[in-house]
Scaffold this motif. Sequence first.
Motif, PDB file in Angstrom:
ATOM      1  N   GLU A  27     169.607  84.182 -99.022  1.00 35.50           N
ATOM      2  CA  GLU A  27     170.001  83.088 -98.135  1.00 35.50           C
ATOM      3  C   GLU A  27     168.777  82.293 -97.686  1.00 35.50           C
ATOM      4  O   GLU A  27     168.880  81.345 -96.925  1.00 35.50           O
ATOM      5  N   TYR A  28     167.606  82.732 -98.144  1.00 34.54           N
ATOM      6  CA  TYR A  28     166.353  82.124 -97.705  1.00 34.54           C
ATOM      7  C   TYR A  28     165.582  81.572 -98.906  1.00 34.54           C
ATOM      8  O   TYR A  28     165.825  81.952-100.049  1.00 34.54           O
ATOM      9  N   VAL A  29     164.612  80.729 -98.623  1.00 35.28           N
ATOM     10  CA  VAL A  29     163.694  80.240 -99.659  1.00 35.28           C
ATOM     11  C   VAL A  29     162.689  81.360 -99.970  1.00 35.28           C
ATOM     12  O   VAL A  29     162.174  81.978 -99.038  1.00 35.28           O
ATOM     13  N   THR A  55     167.969  98.857 -87.661  1.00 39.52           N
ATOM     14  CA  THR A  55     167.695  97.959 -86.526  1.00 39.52           C
ATOM     15  C   THR A  55     167.650  96.503 -86.955  1.00 39.52           C
ATOM     16  O   THR A  55     168.025  95.619 -86.197  1.00 39.52           O
ATOM     17  N   ASP A  56     167.121  96.225 -88.167  1.00 40.57           N
ATOM     18  CA  ASP A  56     166.732  94.866 -88.539  1.00 40.57           C
ATOM     19  C   ASP A  56     165.825  94.298 -87.439  1.00 40.57           C
ATOM     20  O   ASP A  56     165.840  93.096 -87.174  1.00 40.57           O
ATOM     21  N   GLY A  57     165.057  95.162 -86.808  1.00 41.62           N
ATOM     22  CA  GLY A  57     164.205  94.745 -85.695  1.00 41.62           C
ATOM     23  C   GLY A  57     162.729  94.803 -86.044  1.00 41.62           C
ATOM     24  O   GLY A  57     162.350  95.220 -87.142  1.00 41.62           O
ATOM     25  N   LEU A 106     166.679 101.789 -91.858  1.00 43.36           N
ATOM     26  CA  LEU A 106     166.753 101.263 -93.232  1.00 43.36           C
ATOM     27  C   LEU A 106     166.392  99.781 -93.353  1.00 43.36           C
ATOM     28  O   LEU A 106     166.397  99.245 -94.466  1.00 43.36           O
ATOM     29  N   HIS A 107     166.097  99.124 -92.245  1.00 38.58           N
ATOM     30  CA  HIS A 107     165.807  97.684 -92.361  1.00 38.58           C
ATOM     31  C   HIS A 107     164.921  97.274 -91.187  1.00 38.58           C
ATOM     32  O   HIS A 107     165.398  97.109 -90.067  1.00 38.58           O
ATOM     33  N   THR A 108     163.626  97.112 -91.462  1.00 40.12           N
ATOM     34  CA  THR A 108     162.666  96.905 -90.384  1.00 40.12           C
ATOM     35  C   THR A 108     161.713  95.768 -90.732  1.00 40.12           C
ATOM     36  O   THR A 108     161.426  95.528 -91.906  1.00 40.12           O
ATOM     37  N   SER A 151     169.841  94.157-100.173  1.00 43.25           N
ATOM     38  CA  SER A 151     170.063  92.733 -99.960  1.00 43.25           C
ATOM     39  C   SER A 151     169.379  92.285 -98.670  1.00 43.25           C
ATOM     40  O   SER A 151     169.081  93.121 -97.841  1.00 43.25           O
ATOM     41  N   HIS A 152     169.112  91.005 -98.551  1.00 42.03           N
ATOM     42  CA  HIS A 152     169.915  90.117 -97.743  1.00 42.03           C
ATOM     43  C   HIS A 152     170.751  89.246 -98.686  1.00 42.03           C
ATOM     44  O   HIS A 152     170.201  88.553 -99.535  1.00 42.03           O
ATOM     45  N   MET A 153     172.062  89.255 -98.471  1.00 43.58           N
ATOM     46  CA  MET A 153     172.993  88.638 -99.398  1.00 43.58           C
ATOM     47  C   MET A 153     172.926  87.106 -99.393  1.00 43.58           C
ATOM     48  O   MET A 153     172.421  86.492 -98.476  1.00 43.58           O
ATOM     49  N   SER A 181     172.174  95.316 -96.919  1.00 43.37           N
ATOM     50  CA  SER A 181     171.507  95.366 -95.624  1.00 43.37           C
ATOM     51  C   SER A 181     172.341  94.640 -94.579  1.00 43.37           C
ATOM     52  O   SER A 181     173.005  93.644 -94.877  1.00 43.37           O
ATOM     53  N   HIS A 182     172.252  95.124 -93.366  1.00 43.01           N
ATOM     54  CA  HIS A 182     172.967  94.544 -92.219  1.00 43.01           C
ATOM     55  C   HIS A 182     174.323  93.938 -92.620  1.00 43.01           C
ATOM     56  O   HIS A 182     174.595  92.759 -92.428  1.00 43.01           O
ATOM     57  N   LEU A 183     175.170  94.828 -93.129  1.00 41.23           N
ATOM     58  CA  LEU A 183     176.532  94.447 -93.527  1.00 41.23           C
ATOM     59  C   LEU A 183     177.277  93.837 -92.335  1.00 41.23           C
ATOM     60  O   LEU A 183     177.283  94.393 -91.243  1.00 41.23           O
ATOM     61  N   MET A 223     161.419  93.689 -96.174  1.00 46.34           N
ATOM     62  CA  MET A 223     162.840  93.373 -96.298  1.00 46.34           C
ATOM     63  C   MET A 223     163.109  91.872 -96.458  1.00 46.34           C
ATOM     64  O   MET A 223     162.245  91.041 -96.253  1.00 46.34           O
ATOM     65  N   ASP A 224     164.371  91.583 -96.784  1.00 48.05           N
ATOM     66  CA  ASP A 224     164.870  90.202 -96.823  1.00 48.05           C
ATOM     67  C   ASP A 224     164.080  89.323 -97.799  1.00 48.05           C
ATOM     68  O   ASP A 224     163.930  88.125 -97.590  1.00 48.05           O
ATOM     69  N   GLY A 225     163.554  89.936 -98.837  1.00 51.62           N
ATOM     70  CA  GLY A 225     162.860  89.149 -99.861  1.00 51.62           C
ATOM     71  C   GLY A 225     161.397  88.919 -99.595  1.00 51.62           C
ATOM     72  O   GLY A 225     160.702  88.333-100.422  1.00 51.62           O
TER      73      GLY A 225
HETATM   74 ZN    ZN Z   1     168.302  90.046 -93.426  1.00 58.43          ZN
END
Ligand code: ZN
Length: 505
Positions: A188-190, A391-393, A82-84, A216-218, A245-247, A108-110
């Motif tokens: 959490e990112y620009v 994985t967030d990998g 779910l997060h790659t 998310s990334h929250m 994502s990645h709780l 992911m992550d924006g």
């Molecule tokens: Zn993230």
Amino acid sequence: MRKALKALACCLFLGTGAYADDSLLISNAVVIDGTGAATFSADLLVEDGVIKSIHAPGEGPKTASRSIDAKGRVVAPGFIDLHTHGDPVAQSFENFLAMGVTTVTLGMDGSSDSLTGGEGGLAGWKKRAGAKGLQLNVIPLSGHGTVRHLAGIPDGTRALSPAQTEALQRTLRQDLAAGSFGLSLGLEYVPGVYAETAELRALGDVITNTDAIIMSHMRSEDDADVEDAIGELVAMAPRGRVHVSHLKVVYGKGEARADGLLAFMAGKRETGTRLTADVYPYAASYTGIGILFPEWALPPTDYTALRQQRDDELLDYLGKRITRRGGPAALLFGTQPYAGQTLAEAAKAAGKPPAGFIADLGPRGGSAAHFVMDRTVVDKLLADANVALSTDGSPTMRHPRAFGTYARLIEYYVMQQNQLSLEAAIHKATGLPAQIMQLADRGVIKPGMAADLVIFTPANVRENTSYIAPHEKATGFDIVLVGGYIAYQDNKATPARAGQVLRLQ
Ligand SMILES: [Zn+2]
């Protein structure tokens, strides 16, 4: 020669209808069907990339054009990550196939720059993916930051004008029409860090109206802030589909802390939000060292000028933040020239205090594993019924989660620790993520579902990877099928390119 090979690969592996009589019998399977239900023995018949029928052992048709004897091994649905990160048009995803993954979620992550931000947008990327062929399936998302850039909004912008809001919504709607499953955030990112409530609500309306998903990334994953950060996501789409994502709970410790967070999330579900999450099963996070810096030091701030004007303040902030996050020994660099060294080691070798060392590198100065989580919390979150695995990998990331996550699920959580039954563990990697992404034809073994399958003996699965040697592939997943074709066997990827870009159903 190259052209000829490519043509061959195309006809053999691409069009699922290339051979009307293509069929595959997988005999002597111990089926774990992905729903969480008990194991059963069967023969599976696959036709044209789809599970056609399921038979009692030995009673499958003998007329199939291909066959695999599973020899009493487990046959499960291919794993859905779910997060790659990464781009399967430009990189090999062999490390994912090696751990049984047949579908990845990208953008992911924006940030979906390579997916929706390149030439021709998502449709252009799909065309390039189709021409090259995909090793595995892709679920595309639209990154909030990428959507913002495409809408022409400068990074530092906080309150949007009505015209900017309209442009943002229009861009997201275009992506969704082109097949994006929803919106990923990088708060959490620009530039996500600059997004205010009104902007997020405007995007949340588009998502709710199309029954797409927010992932998310929250805004923050810290102990003191994580519930507020989830609340911010839920407020975007109170009646919609919201996925964390990645709780994790950075610095949070103990079972009670995990229980508290899970109860908070259950409360949100009771008010009508379809709230889910995923977890990667490791106690270190991996991200840019920008995470250590205050917002006022991040782009578009002129960092050189900032160091001249506010250096004492910056060093003080960094020092406190490093201490709060477990000290300089709890940060392990993953990027050169310091890969494999802790911050404590690298700073000592450079003869600098840790805060000064990080300040000299700057917020874009590299990435690292951050040992900021409690194993008890990770395990408790992972066990929750609404939490799937991810994985967030990426193909290149220097964190064991990128090469080991699904092997760790089987080797550690099922075989060694007995924390999850095999059926429950497989469900977290298949049926549950398929439900979360509303994939009607994947994640479960039953007639009519895509033949994304993994064949393995649980006791043989090995994680292999580590923080020091993160690029060791998992072993023990003997055969991995994508769309009915063998994508991985004998510890290597095959030339098969049967992966598809999936669509929201
Ligand atoms: Zn993230």
